[in-house]
Design a protein around this motif. Structure first.
Motif, mmCIF file in Angstrom:
data_model
loop_
_atom_site.group_PDB
_atom_site.id
_atom_site.type_symbol
_atom_site.label_atom_id
_atom_site.label_comp_id
_atom_site.label_asym_id
_atom_site.label_seq_id
_atom_site.Cartn_x
_atom_site.Cartn_y
_atom_site.Cartn_z
ATOM 1 N N LEU A 46 34.525 50.289 44.099
ATOM 2 C CA LEU A 46 35.148 49.018 44.484
ATOM 3 C C LEU A 46 34.204 47.875 44.116
ATOM 4 N N HIS A 47 34.674 46.950 43.313
ATOM 5 C CA HIS A 47 33.838 45.870 42.790
ATOM 6 C C HIS A 47 34.734 44.719 42.376
ATOM 7 N N LEU A 48 34.111 43.616 42.032
ATOM 8 C CA LEU A 48 34.857 42.467 41.515
ATOM 9 C C LEU A 48 34.311 42.160 40.112
ATOM 10 N N THR A 49 35.167 42.178 39.134
ATOM 11 C CA THR A 49 34.731 41.901 37.756
ATOM 12 C C THR A 49 34.617 40.399 37.530
ATOM 13 N N LEU A 50 33.498 39.989 36.932
ATOM 14 C CA LEU A 50 33.302 38.581 36.561
ATOM 15 C C LEU A 50 33.687 38.351 35.104
ATOM 16 N N ALA A 51 33.254 39.261 34.245
ATOM 17 C CA ALA A 51 33.561 39.138 32.812
ATOM 18 C C ALA A 51 33.569 40.532 32.220
ATOM 19 N N PHE A 52 34.700 40.906 31.654
ATOM 20 C CA PHE A 52 34.817 42.218 31.019
ATOM 21 C C PHE A 52 34.333 42.081 29.573
ATOM 22 N N LEU A 53 33.447 42.954 29.160
ATOM 23 C CA LEU A 53 32.855 42.835 27.815
ATOM 24 C C LEU A 53 33.469 43.816 26.819
ATOM 25 N N PRO A 58 39.973 36.317 40.389
ATOM 26 C CA PRO A 58 39.026 37.264 40.973
ATOM 27 C C PRO A 58 39.732 38.284 41.862
ATOM 28 N N HIS A 59 39.425 39.552 41.673
ATOM 29 C CA HIS A 59 40.086 40.583 42.491
ATOM 30 C C HIS A 59 39.273 41.864 42.523
ATOM 31 N N VAL A 60 39.519 42.604 43.579
ATOM 32 C CA VAL A 60 38.955 43.944 43.745
ATOM 33 C C VAL A 60 40.136 44.902 43.641
ATOM 34 N N THR A 61 40.151 45.737 42.616
ATOM 35 C CA THR A 61 41.268 46.664 42.457
ATOM 36 C C THR A 61 41.157 47.782 43.481
ATOM 37 N N LEU A 62 42.244 47.971 44.234
ATOM 38 C CA LEU A 62 42.276 49.007 45.277
ATOM 39 C C LEU A 62 43.004 50.255 44.830
ATOM 40 N N LEU A 63 44.129 50.047 44.108
ATOM 41 C CA LEU A 63 44.967 51.175 43.664
ATOM 42 C C LEU A 63 45.312 50.983 42.196
ATOM 43 N N ARG A 64 45.273 52.057 41.454
ATOM 44 C CA ARG A 64 45.742 52.033 40.058
ATOM 45 C C ARG A 64 47.014 52.878 39.961
ATOM 46 N N ASP A 65 47.697 52.762 38.821
ATOM 47 C CA ASP A 65 48.973 53.477 38.637
ATOM 48 C C ASP A 65 49.871 53.254 39.844
ATOM 49 N N GLN A 110 37.696 37.460 25.323
ATOM 50 C CA GLN A 110 38.092 37.329 26.723
ATOM 51 C C GLN A 110 39.605 37.169 26.831
ATOM 52 N N SER A 111 40.148 37.731 27.875
ATOM 53 C CA SER A 111 41.580 37.650 28.098
ATOM 54 C C SER A 111 42.019 36.187 28.156
ATOM 55 N N ALA A 112 43.189 35.913 27.593
ATOM 56 C CA ALA A 112 43.696 34.544 27.597
ATOM 57 C C ALA A 112 44.191 34.158 28.991
ATOM 58 N N GLN A 165 28.417 50.703 24.385
ATOM 59 C CA GLN A 165 28.684 51.066 25.773
ATOM 60 C C GLN A 165 29.794 50.166 26.276
ATOM 61 N N ARG A 166 30.605 50.705 27.178
ATOM 62 C CA ARG A 166 31.647 49.894 27.807
ATOM 63 C C ARG A 166 31.010 49.178 28.995
ATOM 64 N N LEU A 167 31.027 47.847 28.949
ATOM 65 C CA LEU A 167 30.258 47.063 29.919
ATOM 66 C C LEU A 167 31.074 45.951 30.550
ATOM 67 N N PHE A 168 30.659 45.551 31.742
ATOM 68 C CA PHE A 168 31.211 44.333 32.348
ATOM 69 C C PHE A 168 30.205 43.750 33.329
ATOM 70 N N PHE A 169 30.267 42.427 33.480
ATOM 71 C CA PHE A 169 29.515 41.766 34.545
ATOM 72 C C PHE A 169 30.383 41.769 35.785
ATOM 73 N N ARG A 173 33.047 56.257 36.310
ATOM 74 C CA ARG A 173 31.873 55.941 37.126
ATOM 75 C C ARG A 173 31.280 54.636 36.627
ATOM 76 N N TYR A 174 31.023 53.723 37.578
ATOM 77 C CA TYR A 174 30.382 52.461 37.220
ATOM 78 C C TYR A 174 28.931 52.546 37.653
ATOM 79 N N GLN A 175 28.060 52.056 36.781
ATOM 80 C CA GLN A 175 26.633 52.093 37.098
ATOM 81 C C GLN A 175 26.039 50.708 36.854
HETATM 82 P P1 2AM Z 1 40.947 45.845 36.785
HETATM 83 O O1 2AM Z 1 40.221 46.369 37.985
HETATM 84 O O2 2AM Z 1 41.850 44.722 37.080
HETATM 85 O O3 2AM Z 1 41.570 46.948 35.987
HETATM 86 C C1 2AM Z 1 36.088 47.865 34.593
HETATM 87 O O4 2AM Z 1 37.072 48.468 33.863
HETATM 88 C C2 2AM Z 1 36.523 46.533 35.110
HETATM 89 O O5 2AM Z 1 36.862 45.676 34.025
HETATM 90 C C3 2AM Z 1 37.750 46.577 36.012
HETATM 91 O O6 2AM Z 1 37.503 45.739 37.124
HETATM 92 C C4 2AM Z 1 38.876 46.051 35.181
HETATM 93 O O7 2AM Z 1 39.773 45.236 35.856
HETATM 94 C C5 2AM Z 1 38.164 45.187 34.181
HETATM 95 N N1 2AM Z 1 38.860 45.246 32.909
HETATM 96 C C6 2AM Z 1 39.161 46.335 32.191
HETATM 97 N N2 2AM Z 1 39.779 46.000 31.043
HETATM 98 C C7 2AM Z 1 39.876 44.655 31.045
HETATM 99 C C8 2AM Z 1 40.410 43.691 30.144
HETATM 100 N N3 2AM Z 1 40.955 44.048 28.976
HETATM 101 N N4 2AM Z 1 40.328 42.388 30.490
HETATM 102 C C9 2AM Z 1 39.790 42.003 31.651
HETATM 103 N N5 2AM Z 1 39.255 42.865 32.541
HETATM 104 C C10 2AM Z 1 39.302 44.175 32.241
#
Ligand code: 2AM
Length: 174
Positions: free
Chosen positions: A41-48, A123-130, A116-118, A4-8, A164-166
């Motif tokens: 709308l959410h704030l990602t702590l750790a993308f898995l 911390p951010h809440v993404t409002l607009l993509r593309d 994890q990304s280098a 599953q695609r997951l994140f905290f 959809r995030y759940q």
């Molecule tokens: P973003 O909003 O800056 O795109 C679900 O996709 C969440 O995980 C989003 O908040 C997204 O951040 C983040 N995310 C997606 N891919 C990621 C990655 N490779 N590294 C860090 N965060 C990621």
């Protein structure tokens, strides 16, 4: 193997999601980018990333052991990242509790094979993509504060053109 695609992350309260969507409509042109729907709308702590269920279970057990106090989060900053093409809201001074929580979750994720990304955690809440390449950001002066008294594990599902995030599980910060 099922993954599953997951994140905290931290979900925003419903009322705040609605306020932000109205503010965004008032402050960005229609062609500025693709708006993230209110419920997402959410704030990602750790993308898995794509995670096997055993790994997800292990990370949930570790999350359940985290003991940290609640904190207030001030959304009072905005920015535009041209490469991922996102416009975001963030904090001029992220609270220590937020950074500690993200550091811990990111370290636990890394130890269990979720790279994890280098880049440093921003911390951010993404409002607009593309997002368009040139964007006029609203002048500073906006400010929303909310209490963060729990964090969650979210799944991200993409179907019929929609993401959809759940929230699969949540843990208190007390
Ligand atoms: P973003 O909003 O800056 O795109 C679900 O996709 C969440 O995980 C989003 O908040 C997204 O951040 C983040 N995310 C997606 N891919 C990621 C990655 N490779 N590294 C860090 N965060 C990621």
């Amino acid at each position: 193997m099922e993954t599953q695609r997951l994140f905290f992350g931290i979900g925003l309260p419903d009322a705040l999601q609605q306020q932000l969507v109205r503010w965004r409509a008032d402050n960005f042109a229609d062609d500025a980018g693709r708006p993230v729907v209110a419920a997402n709308l959410h704030l990602t702590l750790a993308f898995l990333g794509e995670v096997k269920s055993e790994t997800a279970q292990k990370l949930q057990q570790l999350a359940a052991r985290i003991q940290q106090p609640a904190f207030d989060l001030d959304l009072d900053d905005a920015g535009h990242w041209p490469r991922p093409r996102v416009v975001w809201l963030g904090c001029q001074r992220p609270p220590r509790g937020l950074l500690q929580l993200a550091d811990l979750l990111r370290a636990q994720a890394a130890r269990h094979g979720c790279a994890q990304s280098a880049q440093p955690f921003h911390p951010h809440v993404t409002l607009l993509r593309d997002a368009a390449s040139r964007i006029a950001l609203p002048p500073r002066g906006f400010h929303w504060r909310f209490r963060v008294d729990h964090f969650s594990l979210f799944s991200s599902q993409y179907a019929r053109g929609r993401t959809r995030y759940q929230a699969l599980a949540s843990w208190p910060l007390t």
